[in-house]
Design an enzyme around this catalytic site. Structure first.
Site, short mmCIF file in Angstrom:
data_model
loop_
_atom_site.label_atom_id
_atom_site.label_comp_id
_atom_site.label_asym_id
_atom_site.label_seq_id
_atom_site.Cartn_x
_atom_site.Cartn_y
_atom_site.Cartn_z
N GLY A 186 -65.64 -10.13 4.86
CA GLY A 186 -65.16 -10.13 3.77
C GLY A 186 -66.61 -10.84 2.82
O GLY A 186 -67.32 -11.66 3.21
N THR A 214 -70.48 -18.78 14.44
CA THR A 214 -69.50 -18.58 14.06
C THR A 214 -68.25 -19.47 14.23
O THR A 214 -67.62 -20.33 13.72
CB THR A 214 -68.93 -17.23 13.56
OG1 THR A 214 -69.68 -16.20 13.21
CG2 THR A 214 -67.52 -17.02 12.77
N THR A 249 -71.34 -13.45 2.03
CA THR A 249 -70.41 -13.55 2.73
C THR A 249 -70.18 -15.10 2.87
O THR A 249 -69.03 -15.65 3.44
CB THR A 249 -70.56 -13.12 4.39
OG1 THR A 249 -71.63 -14.02 5.00
CG2 THR A 249 -70.62 -11.69 4.42
N GLY A 280 -70.66 -13.60 12.05
CA GLY A 280 -71.59 -13.76 11.07
C GLY A 280 -72.69 -12.46 11.03
O GLY A 280 -72.72 -11.49 11.71
N ALA A 318 -74.62 -20.76 -0.39
CA ALA A 318 -75.81 -21.09 0.06
C ALA A 318 -75.66 -22.41 0.95
O ALA A 318 -76.62 -22.75 1.87
CB ALA A 318 -76.70 -21.76 -0.88
N CYS A 327 -41.35 8.72 33.03
CA CYS A 327 -40.58 9.28 31.82
C CYS A 327 -40.11 10.86 32.16
O CYS A 327 -39.32 11.25 31.74
CB CYS A 327 -41.21 9.12 30.60
SG CYS A 327 -41.03 7.39 29.99
N CYS A 353 -45.03 9.95 30.79
CA CYS A 353 -45.92 9.45 31.87
C CYS A 353 -45.19 10.15 33.17
O CYS A 353 -43.66 10.26 33.20
CB CYS A 353 -45.78 8.01 31.85
SG CYS A 353 -44.16 7.26 32.17
N GLU A 408 -39.09 7.44 25.45
CA GLU A 408 -38.20 8.49 25.81
C GLU A 408 -36.94 7.74 26.68
O GLU A 408 -35.66 8.19 26.67
CB GLU A 408 -38.92 9.29 27.12
CG GLU A 408 -40.18 9.87 26.58
CD GLU A 408 -41.66 9.27 26.66
OE1 GLU A 408 -42.56 9.98 27.09
OE2 GLU A 408 -41.36 8.09 26.54
N GLY A 455 -75.03 -7.40 12.20
CA GLY A 455 -76.40 -6.67 12.13
C GLY A 455 -76.52 -6.02 13.48
O GLY A 455 -77.10 -4.74 13.60
#
EC number: 3.5.4.26
Length: 368
Positions: A148, A190, A155, A295, A158, A78, A69, A46, A300
């Site tokens: 990913g 990780t 992910t 990881g 091995a 504002c 605000c 603003e 999970g």
């Protein structure tokens, strides 16, 4: 209002922990001023719009994506600025969920004789600040889990190697996710295996309405390390956002001192593996959005505990086979009735990969 929303989006990667807000001033059917909030401590949307409009603000209508605000924080209210400028009407998309403001900004404007119209363009405006809204109304940040994987759900290979499963375009997309997050959280496993920096490495910068260059936001970096296995010297201890390590209380002093001397903050929690305690603490630090890059164990556990609000999964056009590392370590689910249902929100190509956005249905029920 649509223009104000587009303006607010310019602060997506810079405003943390403040909300993204846009403002447009209209007089006689013409835009006479506009602005957006770019950085905490800098002028609000603003104020920028009023500065641009100057004397033309008198008698104008202000379109703002969030209730102005009404309190003194790092900047002046504002609502008072709009009143002083002689604005005669204010149109807002939503009430500010911050308890310091909630409805008070609208009330101050109405008390000054300004016509106020609320809830115009609300759904789009809410999408600007889902984490801010959740922190203010529920006391916890919004949690996004990023993964990913290959098409067969792996992910890492091995041998544990995971760089790089996805392509350059997907990795650049993740940089934007980090910049929009108040914190990036990972597990000690990780952190030790991959030595991530968890920093934003985007080209360019943001630009405020006054032309001032604003660097991309560097999120706080958080590590869950129950046994305090993290050692100084990794990339997490290099340049970037604040580093917080969550561990079990009482904290081993000698190990904590070494991390603290290297620049980390060590926080002891009675239940450091309980994500609720970690997220509550991050909310107390002003974190609206948490991005999880971890990881399968942590991923999970968060899914099983219903602590994830959104999943973003990048699928690469490749296969790693049954000996590769999976995406989630979940408890044994007996029968299809025990499966965890997801709602697919968006699927699109990102370079050679596919990005899937999904929300757990159970988490949607708890949130709403």
């Amino acid at each position: 209002m649509a223009r104000a929303i587009r303006l607010a989006e310019r602060g997506m990667a810079t405003t943390q922990p403040n909300p993204r807000v846009g403002c447009v001033l209209v007089s006689d059917g013409q835009i006479v001023g506009e602005g957006w909030h770019m950085q905490a401590g800098a002028p609000h949307a603003e104020i920028y719009a009023l500065q641009q409009a100057g004397a033309r603000a008198r008698g104008a209508t202000a379109y703002v994506t969030l209730e102005p605000c009404s309190h003194h924080g790092r900047t002046a209210p504002c609502s008072a600025a709009l009143i002083a400028a002689g604005v005669t009407r204010v149109v807002t998309a939503m009430e500010d969920p911050n308890p310091l403001v909630r409805g008070e900004g609208h009330a101050q404007l109405r008390a000054a004789g300004i016509a106020v119209t609320e809830q115009v363009g609300n759904p789009a405006a809410r999408q600007l600040n889902p984490g801010y809204i959740q922190r203010m109304t529920q006391g916890r940040p919004r949690v996004t889990l990023k993964l990913g994987a290959t098409l067969d759900g792996r992910t890492a290979a091995a041998n544990g190697k995971s760089q790089w499963i996805t392509g350059p375009a997907a990795r650049l997309d993740v940089q934007h996710l980090r910049a929009r997050s108040g914190a990036v959280l990972t597990g000690s496993g990780t952190a030790l295996a991959d030595d991530p920096a968890l920093t934003v490495r985007l080209p360019g910068h943001g630009v405020a309405p006054d032309g001032r260059v604003v660097p991309w936001h560097q999120p706080l970096r958080a590590v869950l390390d129950r046994r305090l296995r993290l050692m100084p010297g990794g990339r997490l201890f290099g340049p970037g956002g604040r580093l917080v390590v969550y561990t079990a209380a009482p904290v081993p002093e000698s190990r904590a001192e070494a991390l603290q001397d290297a620049g980390a903050e060590v926080i002891g929690l009675p239940e450091p593996t309980d994500p609720a305690a970690v997220f509550t603490h991050l909310a107390s630090l002003g974190v609206n959005d948490v991005l999880i890059e971890a990881g399968p164990t942590l991923a999970g556990g968060l899914i099983a505990a219903h602590r994830v609000d959104e999943l973003i999964i990048y699928l690469a056009p490749s296969l790693l086979g049954s000996h590769g590392r999976g995406m989630f370590d979940l408890p044994d689910l007996v029968g299809l009735d025990a499966r965890i249902p997801l709602r697919i929100r968006d699927v699109r190509a990102v370079g050679a990969d596919w990005r899937i956005r999904a929300t757990p249905e159970q988490q949607e029920k708890e949130t709403h």
